[in-house]
Write a protein that holds these residues in place. Structure first.
Motif, PDB file in Angstrom:
ATOM      1  N   MET A   1      31.069  36.897  38.643  1.00  0.00           N
ATOM      2  CA  MET A   1      31.556  36.322  39.890  1.00  0.00           C
ATOM      3  C   MET A   1      32.915  35.673  39.648  1.00  0.00           C
TER       4      MET A   1
ATOM      5  N   HIS B   1      34.996  36.781  37.500  1.00  0.00           N
ATOM      6  CA  HIS B   1      35.865  37.955  37.466  1.00  0.00           C
ATOM      7  C   HIS B   1      36.267  38.350  38.882  1.00  0.00           C
ATOM      8  N   ALA B   2      35.327  38.307  39.799  1.00  0.00           N
ATOM      9  CA  ALA B   2      35.610  38.672  41.182  1.00  0.00           C
ATOM     10  C   ALA B   2      36.636  37.726  41.792  1.00  0.00           C
TER      11      ALA B   2
ATOM     12  N   ARG C   1      40.042  38.372  40.492  1.00  0.00           N
ATOM     13  CA  ARG C   1      40.545  39.592  41.122  1.00  0.00           C
ATOM     14  C   ARG C   1      41.056  39.316  42.522  1.00  0.00           C
ATOM     15  N   LEU C   2      40.339  38.446  43.224  1.00  0.00           N
ATOM     16  CA  LEU C   2      40.731  38.132  44.598  1.00  0.00           C
ATOM     17  C   LEU C   2      42.127  37.526  44.615  1.00  0.00           C
TER      18      LEU C   2
ATOM     19  N   GLY D   1      44.744  39.936  43.510  1.00  0.00           N
ATOM     20  CA  GLY D   1      44.964  40.920  44.555  1.00  0.00           C
ATOM     21  C   GLY D   1      45.851  40.382  45.667  1.00  0.00           C
ATOM     22  N   MET D   2      45.823  39.055  45.832  1.00  0.00           N
ATOM     23  CA  MET D   2      46.666  38.463  46.871  1.00  0.00           C
ATOM     24  C   MET D   2      48.072  38.178  46.347  1.00  0.00           C
TER      25      MET D   2
ATOM     26  N   MET E   1      32.821  30.221  45.089  1.00  0.00           N
ATOM     27  CA  MET E   1      33.176  31.527  45.650  1.00  0.00           C
ATOM     28  C   MET E   1      32.985  31.578  47.162  1.00  0.00           C
ATOM     29  N   ASP E   2      31.843  31.049  47.635  1.00  0.00           N
ATOM     30  CA  ASP E   2      31.580  31.175  49.069  1.00  0.00           C
ATOM     31  C   ASP E   2      32.581  30.367  49.902  1.00  0.00           C
TER      32      ASP E   2
ATOM     33  N   MET F   1      35.864  32.351  49.905  1.00  0.00           N
ATOM     34  CA  MET F   1      35.805  33.531  50.771  1.00  0.00           C
ATOM     35  C   MET F   1      35.827  33.122  52.237  1.00  0.00           C
ATOM     36  N   ALA F   2      35.043  32.082  52.570  1.00  0.00           N
ATOM     37  CA  ALA F   2      35.023  31.624  53.959  1.00  0.00           C
ATOM     38  C   ALA F   2      36.418  31.197  54.384  1.00  0.00           C
TER      39      ALA F   2
ATOM     40  N   HIS G   1      39.212  32.239  53.167  1.00  0.00           N
ATOM     41  CA  HIS G   1      40.086  33.398  53.266  1.00  0.00           C
ATOM     42  C   HIS G   1      39.847  34.139  54.570  1.00  0.00           C
ATOM     43  N   ILE G   2      38.599  34.334  54.935  1.00  0.00           N
ATOM     44  CA  ILE G   2      38.286  35.072  56.156  1.00  0.00           C
ATOM     45  C   ILE G   2      38.751  34.299  57.380  1.00  0.00           C
ATOM     46  N   SER G   3      38.571  33.001  57.338  1.00  0.00           N
ATOM     47  CA  SER G   3      38.968  32.219  58.509  1.00  0.00           C
ATOM     48  C   SER G   3      40.469  32.024  58.565  1.00  0.00           C
TER      49      SER G   3
END
Lengths: 515, 130
Positions: B46, B48-49, B52-53, B56-57, B106-107, B110-111, B113-115
Motif C-alpha cells: 500500500m 508502494h501504491a 506511485r500515486l 504519477g502526479m 491512504m484513504d 485518496m478521498a 484527491h478525488i474531492s
C-alpha cells in the motif's frame, strides 16, 4: 400438581413384596421395604418423588377413591410398569380395580402409556394405570434393569418436557395403545375393554394360577410392556422433533427479522463461507432496495418534483451506495476473495470487475455522454474527477501488482526450505488484499460523492438513474446470457456471441430509456 | 546519512540526524523538512501504491522507510499510530504529511484527491507546479 400427585399416592401394604420400585415421577411407586434400596438407587429426580416415597414407607393407605386410583402401588411384582405417566392411577389388585371401576374415570384400566403419561402430566390429566404387567409376581433382575433404564429415560424425558412448551393434546391422540385418555375426562367406554381385560386378568389372578396361565399372563405382560416401550420411544421422538421444530421456527423468524439467513444459506451452499453467504444475502436485499430507489428516482423526475423533494431522493440513493460499501467492508474482513473475484456479482459484471467492484473512471466515461447539458464549470469538475480517479486507480493497481510480485517471490522462489514459514509469510501478504479492496471501495464511494457535489439535484437524479439502469441492464444481460439456448457448442459460435455482447456493453450515446 | 534507494522516479533522500529523543518530535521535524513526506515501510505494497500515486502526479515525495531504521522505526510507527488515532497496528503506514501538516493514511489521501483538495494542497506546499 405435586400435591395432587401426592394426594393420589396410593400405597398399599398388602400383597407380596415387590422387587421393583419405581420412584421417578412420584406417580407410581412400587413401595416395599425391600425396594427402598431400589428407590434410592433410582434417585428420584423430583422432590415429590421422595415425598411420595416417604409417604409410601409410612404405609399410607389409599382408599378406593380417586386418590388411590391415581397412584400406582407396588404390588407384588407389579411395579414394573411404572411408566412415566402421571399422575398414575393404578389399581393395585384386581379387587381394587374392579371395585374402583365405577369410581374413577381414568381407572378404566388401559395400560399406562408413558407417552400419554407425559402429556397427561402436563395437562394434569389422569392416566390409566398399568395393567397386568404390574401384577407380575416375579421380577427378574433383568426386568429390573430394564426398568431402571426406562426409569432413567423417563426421568430425562420428563425433565426435558418440563422445560419445553406444554405439549398439545394431540399427543394423547397419537397414543395407540390401550387408548389412554390424556384428557381429564377419561372415556370410560374406551377403557372398558381393557378394563374388562383387566378384570379378566384380575379375576384370574385371584385364583391360584397354573403354569400355563402364568406363562400366558407373563407373555401378555411382556407384550404390553414392549408396546408401551415402543410407544414411549415414539412419543419421545415426536416430542423432541416438535421442540426442535419450534426452535428452528423461532430462529428462522429471528433471522428473517434481521434479514439474514445464516444457517440456511451457509449450509445450503456447501463451499461458500458464512461471511460470503451473509454478504450475498445482504447484497440481494440491497438489489431489492436498488429497484425501489430506481423507481423513486424515475417517478421523481417524471413528476417534476421540487428540488428539495428530489434532493431527499438523491441523497437517499447516495446513502444506499454508502450502505453497500459498508457491507463490503465488513465482508472483506471475513472473505476478501469472495469480493475480489466477484462471486457476488453476475457473470457480465464479474468480467469487467475492477478490484471487487466497478471502475470509477469507466463509470464516469459512461456517464459523460448522458449528463449533458453541463455548465463549463461542471464539465471541468467531471473531467478532473475522471483524471484523479484514473490516477488513484493506477496507483492502487500498481500496489496490487507489487503485492502479487512479493507473493510470487514468497511461494515460488527457490527450493522449499521451510514450507510452513513460506506459507506463513504468504498468508501475511494475502491479508493486504483486504486493504486494497477497501481502498478501491473508498475510491468508488468518493467518486459518487464527488459526482453528487458537482451536479445539481436534478442532474444528480438523472445521473444516478443512468448508473442504476446501466448496472441493471448488465445484470439482465448476464441472466439472458446464462439462459440463452445453446444448440451448438461450436467455439466460433461462442466467440461470436461474446463479441456481440461486448458491443452491447459499450456505453451508448443515446439516453438510456427505461428497460 | 540515510538514503532511500528507490526505483520509481527520483526523490530527495532524507537525512537523519543521529539524535535520539521523542519519536513524535522526530516525526514532526522530518515532516517539516520537505513539502511532501511519506512515512512508509519498504515491504508494504500500500505504501508502494501511495508512492506511485504521488509520482504519477509529478510530485517528488520524501520517503522515510521506517523498517530501515532499526533503532527508531518502531517508536515512530507507534507515534504515528497514536497521531492517527488508530487502535490497531494493522494499517498505520503509509502516513503522508504535506507542507508539514498531517494529511493521513491512504484513504484520506485518496478521498482528498478525488474531492479535488489534494492538488491545491500540493501546490500550496510547493510540491506541484502548474
Amino acid at each position: 400438581m405435586a400435591s395432587h400427585r401426592v394426594g393420589e399416592t396410593g400405597l398399599s401394604d398388602s400383597g407380596p413384596p415387590t422387587h421393583h420400585h419405581h420412584v421417578p415421577y412420584a406417580v407410581f411407586h412400587g413401595i416395599n421395604a425391600s425396594s427402598t434400596t431400589f428407590v434410592n438407587q433410582e434417585g428420584s429426580a423430583f422432590d415429590f418423588g421422595e415425598l411420595e416415597q416417604a409417604i409410601a414407607l409410612q404405609g399410607v393407605k389409599v382408599g378406593n377413591d380417586e386418590a388411590k386410583a391415581s397412584f400406582f402401588t407396588g404390588r407384588p411384582a407389579a411395579t414394573l410398569e411404572m411408566f412415566p405417566s402421571w399422575p398414575m392411577r393404578y389399581q393395585q389388585t384386581p379387587r381394587q380395580r374392579s371395585s374402583k371401576s365405577g369410581g374413577e374415570s381414568t381407572d378404566s384400566g388401559s395400560a399406562v402409556n408413558t407417552l400419554s403419561s407425559k402429556a397427561d402430566y402436563h395437562q394434569a390429566a389422569q392416566l390409566e394405570p398399568e395393567s397386568p404387567i404390574s401384577k407380575k409376581a416375579n421380577s427378574s433382575s433383568d426386568h429390573q434393569q430394564a426398568f431402571n433404564q426406562k426409569h432413567q429415560q423417563l426421568q430425562q424425558q420428563q425433565q426435558q418436557l418440563q422445560q419445553d412448551h406444554m405439549a398439545s393434546s394431540d399427543h394423547t391422540s397419537s397414543r395407540s395403545t390401550a387408548g389412554p385418555s390424556s384428557q381429564i375426562h377419561s372415556p370410560s367406554s374406551s377403557a372398558k375393554p381393557t378394563q374388562e381385560k383387566r378384570k379378566g386378568v384380575g379375576s384370574t389372578s385371584e385364583k391360584p394360577l397354573d403354569a400355563k396361565t402364568l406363562r400366558r399372563l407373563a407373555q401378555n405382560r411382556e407384550a404390553a410392556r414392549k408396546s408401551r416401550l415402543r410407544k414411549k420411544a415414539y412419543v419421545q421422538q415426536l416430542e423432541s422433533s416438535r421442540i426442535k421444530l419450534t426452535q428452528l421456527e423461532q430462529d428462522l423468524q429471528r433471522a428473517r427479522a434481521q434479514g439474514l439467513f445464516l444457517g440456511g444459506c451457509g449450509g445450503a451452499v456447501g463451499n461458500v463461507s458464512s461471511g460470503a453467504a451473509i454478504f450475498d444475502m445482504e447484497y440481494a436485499r440491497w438489489l431489492e432496495d436498488e429497484q425501489r430507489h430506481m423507481t423513486e428516482l424515475r417517478t421523481g423526475l417524471q413528476a417534476h418534483l421540487s428540488d428539495s423533494e428530489l434532493r431527499v431522493i438523491v441523497d437517499g440513493y447516495v446513502s444506499h451506495y454508502d450502505e453497500i460499501f459498508r457491507l463490503k467492508g465488513v465482508a472483506a474482513k471475513s472473505d476478501v476473495f469472495h469480493l475480489i473475484t466477484g462471486m457476488w456479482t453476475t457473470p457480465a459484471e464479474r468480467c469487467f470487475l475492477w478490484m471487487g467492484g466497478f471502475k470509477p473512471s469507466e463509470l464516469i466515461k459512461m456517464l459523460t455522454a448522458q449528463l449533458d447539458p453541463l455548465t463549463e464549470q461542471q464539465v471541468m469538475g467531471i473531467y478532473s474527477l475522471q483524471h484523479s480517479s484514473q490516477q488513484a486507480e493506477e496507483a492502487l493497481f500498481q500496489g496490487l501488482e507489487q503485492l502479487q510480485q512479493s507473493l510470487i517471490e514468497t511461494i515460488a522462489g527457490g527450493p522449499v526450505v521451510d514450507g510452513m514459514q513460506q506459507m506463513a509469510v504468504a498468508l501475511g501478504q494475502l491479508t493486504n488484499l483486504e486493504g486494497f479492496v477497501r481502498q478501491a471501495d473508498n475510491l468508488r464511494q468518493q467518486t459518487l460523492h464527488r459526482l453528487r457535489q458537482i451536479l445539481t439535484v436534478r442532474q444528480a437524479a438523472r445521473c444516478f438513474l443512468v448508473i442504476g439502469e446501466y448496472y441493471g441492464r448488465l445484470r439482465a444481460l448476464s441472466s439472458l446470457w446464462t439462459s440463452r439456448p445453446r444448440e451448438s457448442m461450436m467455439s466460433d459460435d461462442a466467440s461470436c456471441q461474446t463479441t456481440t455482447e461486448l458491443q452491447m456493453v459499450q456505453p451508448s450515446h443515446h439516453h438510456f430509456s427505461s428497460f | 546519512m540515510h538514503y532511500q534507494t528507490e526505483s520509481w522516479g527520483s526523490y530527495i533522500p532524507a537525512t537523519t540526524m543521529t539524535v535520539g529523543g521523542d519519536p513524535l518530535e522526530r516525526i514532526e521535524r522530518l515532516a517539516s523538512e520537505s513539502a511532501v513526506v511519506i512515512f512508509s515501510m519498504s515491504t508494504c505494497c500500500m505504501c508502494h501504491a501511495i508512492k506511485r500515486l504521488f509520482c504519477g502526479m509529478g510530485v517528488n515525495p520524501t520517503v522515510h522507510e521506517l523498517d530501515e531504521d532499526p533503532i527508531r522505526g518502531k517508536d515512530m510507527e507507534k507515534a504515528l499510530m497514536r497521531l492517527l488515532g488508530n487502535s490497531s497496528t494493522a494499517a498505520v503506514l503509509p502516513v503522508v504529511f504535506i507542507g508539514g501538516k498531517l494529511v493521513g493514511s491512504m484513504d484520506r489521501v485518496m478521498a482528498s484527491h478525488i474531492s479535488g483538495t489534494l492538488v491545491p494542497l500540493l501546490k500550496d506546499a510547493g510540491a506541484l507546479w502548474l
